[in-house]
Write an enzyme that holds these catalytic residues in place. Sequence first.
Site, PDB file in Angstrom:
ATOM      1  N   TYR A  34      -2.048  -1.591  10.077  1.00 60.75           N
ATOM      2  CA  TYR A  34      -2.522  -1.654   9.591  1.00 60.75           C
ATOM      3  C   TYR A  34      -1.040  -1.200   8.021  1.00 60.75           C
ATOM      4  CZ  TYR A  34      -4.606  -1.529   4.060  1.00 60.75           C
ATOM      5  OH  TYR A  34      -4.602  -1.058   2.639  1.00 60.75           O
ATOM      6  N   SER A  67       1.271  -1.553   0.044  1.00 62.77           N
ATOM      7  CA  SER A  67      -0.134   0.207  -0.339  1.00 62.77           C
ATOM      8  C   SER A  67       0.728   0.733  -0.096  1.00 62.77           C
ATOM      9  CB  SER A  67      -0.873   0.066   0.999  1.00 62.77           C
ATOM     10  OG  SER A  67      -1.335   0.937   1.364  1.00 62.77           O
TER      11      SER A  67
HETATM   12  N1  LIG Z   1      -8.506  -0.672  -1.410  1.00 57.65           N
HETATM   13  C1  LIG Z   1      -7.576   0.234  -1.921  1.00 57.65           C
HETATM   14  O1  LIG Z   1      -7.834   1.390  -1.567  1.00 57.65           O
HETATM   15  C2  LIG Z   1      -6.512  -0.728  -1.279  1.00 57.65           C
HETATM   16  C3  LIG Z   1      -5.438   0.516  -1.246  1.00 57.65           C
HETATM   17  C4  LIG Z   1      -3.883   0.379  -0.842  1.00 57.65           C
HETATM   18  C5  LIG Z   1      -3.678  -1.328  -0.660  1.00 57.65           C
HETATM   19  N2  LIG Z   1      -4.217  -2.259  -0.602  1.00 57.65           N
HETATM   20  C6  LIG Z   1      -4.310  -3.284  -0.910  1.00 57.65           C
HETATM   21  O2  LIG Z   1      -5.372  -4.032  -1.816  1.00 57.65           O
HETATM   22  C7  LIG Z   1      -5.916  -5.427  -1.526  1.00 57.65           C
HETATM   23  C8  LIG Z   1      -6.990  -6.131  -1.304  1.00 57.65           C
HETATM   24  O3  LIG Z   1      -8.092  -4.516  -0.975  1.00 57.65           O
HETATM   25  P1  LIG Z   1      -9.023  -3.636  -1.303  1.00 57.65           P
HETATM   26  O4  LIG Z   1      -9.835  -3.066  -0.913  1.00 57.65           O
HETATM   27  O5  LIG Z   1      -9.775  -5.286  -2.353  1.00 57.65           O
HETATM   28  O6  LIG Z   1      -9.845  -5.122   0.507  1.00 57.65           O
HETATM   29  P2  LIG Z   1     -11.832  -5.580   0.812  1.00 57.65           P
HETATM   30  O7  LIG Z   1     -12.748  -4.985  -0.231  1.00 57.65           O
HETATM   31  O8  LIG Z   1     -11.745  -5.699   1.621  1.00 57.65           O
HETATM   32  O9  LIG Z   1     -11.782  -7.139   0.357  1.00 57.65           O
HETATM   33  C9  LIG Z   1     -11.382  -8.219   0.975  1.00 57.65           C
HETATM   34  C10 LIG Z   1     -10.856  -9.625   0.656  1.00 57.65           C
HETATM   35  O10 LIG Z   1     -10.142 -10.295   1.960  1.00 57.65           O
HETATM   36  C11 LIG Z   1     -10.652 -11.478   2.150  1.00 57.65           C
HETATM   37  N3  LIG Z   1     -10.974 -11.626   3.688  1.00 57.65           N
HETATM   38  C12 LIG Z   1     -10.789 -10.586   4.231  1.00 57.65           C
HETATM   39  N4  LIG Z   1     -10.449 -10.957   5.599  1.00 57.65           N
HETATM   40  C13 LIG Z   1     -10.188 -12.701   5.472  1.00 57.65           C
HETATM   41  C14 LIG Z   1      -9.706 -13.786   5.780  1.00 57.65           C
HETATM   42  N5  LIG Z   1      -9.535 -13.830   7.216  1.00 57.65           N
HETATM   43  N6  LIG Z   1      -9.641 -15.132   5.392  1.00 57.65           N
HETATM   44  C15 LIG Z   1      -9.980 -15.404   3.798  1.00 57.65           C
HETATM   45  N7  LIG Z   1      -9.851 -13.923   3.331  1.00 57.65           N
HETATM   46  C16 LIG Z   1     -10.373 -13.224   3.742  1.00 57.65           C
HETATM   47  C17 LIG Z   1     -12.919 -10.773   1.328  1.00 57.65           C
HETATM   48  O11 LIG Z   1     -13.062 -11.793   1.746  1.00 57.65           O
HETATM   49  P3  LIG Z   1     -14.283 -12.473   2.985  1.00 57.65           P
HETATM   50  O12 LIG Z   1     -15.011 -11.555   3.519  1.00 57.65           O
HETATM   51  O13 LIG Z   1     -15.360 -13.161   1.767  1.00 57.65           O
HETATM   52  O14 LIG Z   1     -13.557 -13.254   3.498  1.00 57.65           O
HETATM   53  C18 LIG Z   1     -11.933  -9.939   0.693  1.00 57.65           C
HETATM   54  O15 LIG Z   1     -12.523 -11.013  -0.725  1.00 57.65           O
HETATM   55  C19 LIG Z   1      -5.589  -5.858   0.235  1.00 57.65           C
HETATM   56  O16 LIG Z   1      -4.784  -6.308   0.987  1.00 57.65           O
HETATM   57  C20 LIG Z   1      -5.094  -4.467   0.870  1.00 57.65           C
HETATM   58  O17 LIG Z   1      -4.946  -3.978   1.773  1.00 57.65           O
HETATM   59  C21 LIG Z   1      -6.400  -1.559  -0.754  1.00 57.65           C
END
Ligand SMILES: NC(=O)c1ccc[n+]([C@@H]2O[C@H](COP(=O)([O-])OP(=O)(O)OC[C@H]3O[C@@H](n4cnc5c(N)ncnc54)[C@H](OP(=O)(O)O)[C@@H]3O)[C@@H](O)[C@H]2O)c1
Length: 303
Positions: free
Chosen positions: A191, A177
Site C-alpha cells: 500500500y 498518503s
Molecule cells: N482514510 C485515511 O486515513 C487515508 C489516509 C491516507 C490516504 N488515504 C487515501 O485516500 C483515498 C480514499 O480513502 P478512503 O479512506 O476514503 O477509502 P475507503 O473508505 O476504503 O473508500 C474507498 C472507495 O474506493 C472504492 N473502491 C474500492 N475498491 C474499488 C474497486 N475495485 N473499484 C472501484 N471502486 C473501488 C470504494 O467503493 P466500492 O466499495 O463501492 O467500490 C470506496 O468508494 C485512498 O486512495 C486512500 O489510500 C486515506
Amino acid sequence: MSVLSIIGALCSLYSIFFIIRFIYRHWFRTPFSWETYRGEWAVVTGASYGIGAAYAVELAKKGLNVILLARSVDKLQHVAQQVESKGAKSLVISFDFASASTEDWRRLENQLNSLTVSVLVNNVGVNVSLPTAFLEMEEEKMDQILRVNIVATQKMTRIVVPKMVERRKGIVLFLSSGGGVLSPAPYLSCYSGSKAYENALATALAGELESSGIIVQSITPFFVTSEMSKIRQSSLAVPSAERFARDSLQSVGYEVCSNPYWFHECISIVLSYLPLKLQIRYVAKLHRGLREKVLRKSVHKKE
Ligand SMILES: NC(=O)c1ccc[n+]([C@@H]2O[C@H](COP(=O)([O-])OP(=O)(O)OC[C@H]3O[C@@H](n4cnc5c(N)ncnc54)[C@H](OP(=O)(O)O)[C@@H]3O)[C@@H](O)[C@H]2O)c1
C-alpha cells in the site's frame, strides 16, 4: 556581536518566518477560486463513501457537476442525491478498477470523453484490512492493490488529461498518503509503495503539464475518518472526510505536494526531524500492536 549570537538571531528569524508561513497557509491565504469551473464536470474515483464521497459533495457545492465511480451502485446513488441537492448534475458509473477488462476501459473512456471533464480526483485506493507482513500477504491482495492504486490511477489520468491539454485547463488531484511518502509504513508495504508511486507520478506530471495550464497536486494525508482507516470519530489528529475534502479543495493550486489539514502538516514537520531508523522501528511496533489488537478482538467475538 559574536558569531553565535548572529546564528541564534538567524535561527530565531527563520523559526518566526516558518510559523507565520504555516499560519498564513492554513488560515489566511485566499482559497482557490472555483468560479471558472462552475458548470463543468469533475470525475471522482472511489466516490461511493469515505473521502471520495466527501470530495464529490464539496465539488458540487463549488458548482461542478460530478461523475461518480465505484462498485456499489446503491451507495453511489446515495452520494448522487447529495450532489444533486447542491444544485449540481451527477452521473453514476459502476466500475470495478480491480477487474475491468480492456473493453470496460474503452467504454469508460468513450463515456468520459463525451463530457467536458475539467477535474479528476484520483481517489480510489485499497489497502490490507489489517497491517500484514510482506511475506505473509496473499499474492492476490498484492495484485489488487497495484491494479487499483497504480494501474487504474494511471489509466484514468491518461483518459482524462489529453482533453484538458487541448482546452489548456484542468485539475488533477492524486490521493497519495503520508504513510509511504512522509513516513515509512512497515506492515503496509505494498500500500505505502503504491502511494509513493502516486506521489512520484503526480509531481512528475506537475512539471510536464504546468505549461499546458493544468494543475496537478499530490495529497499526502495521515489518518482521516473512513472505512479504510476504521476510525469513525474525528479528532484533532483525525479530521472527518468532509473537513479534509473541504481543506483540500481550498489548497488547490498552491503546494504541489500538499497536506491540506493543518494537524497533518504538524505531524509531517515533526517526522522530518526524526531519524528514519527511529521512525521505522516506531511504526513497525505500532502496526504490530494494531494487528494483534484487531486479531484479539476477532477471537473474542468468535468466543
Ligand atoms: N482514510 C485515511 O486515513 C487515508 C489516509 C491516507 C490516504 N488515504 C487515501 O485516500 C483515498 C480514499 O480513502 P478512503 O479512506 O476514503 O477509502 P475507503 O473508505 O476504503 O473508500 C474507498 C472507495 O474506493 C472504492 N473502491 C474500492 N475498491 C474499488 C474497486 N475495485 N473499484 C472501484 N471502486 C473501488 C470504494 O467503493 P466500492 O466499495 O463501492 O467500490 C470506496 O468508494 C485512498 O486512495 C486512500 O489510500 C486515506
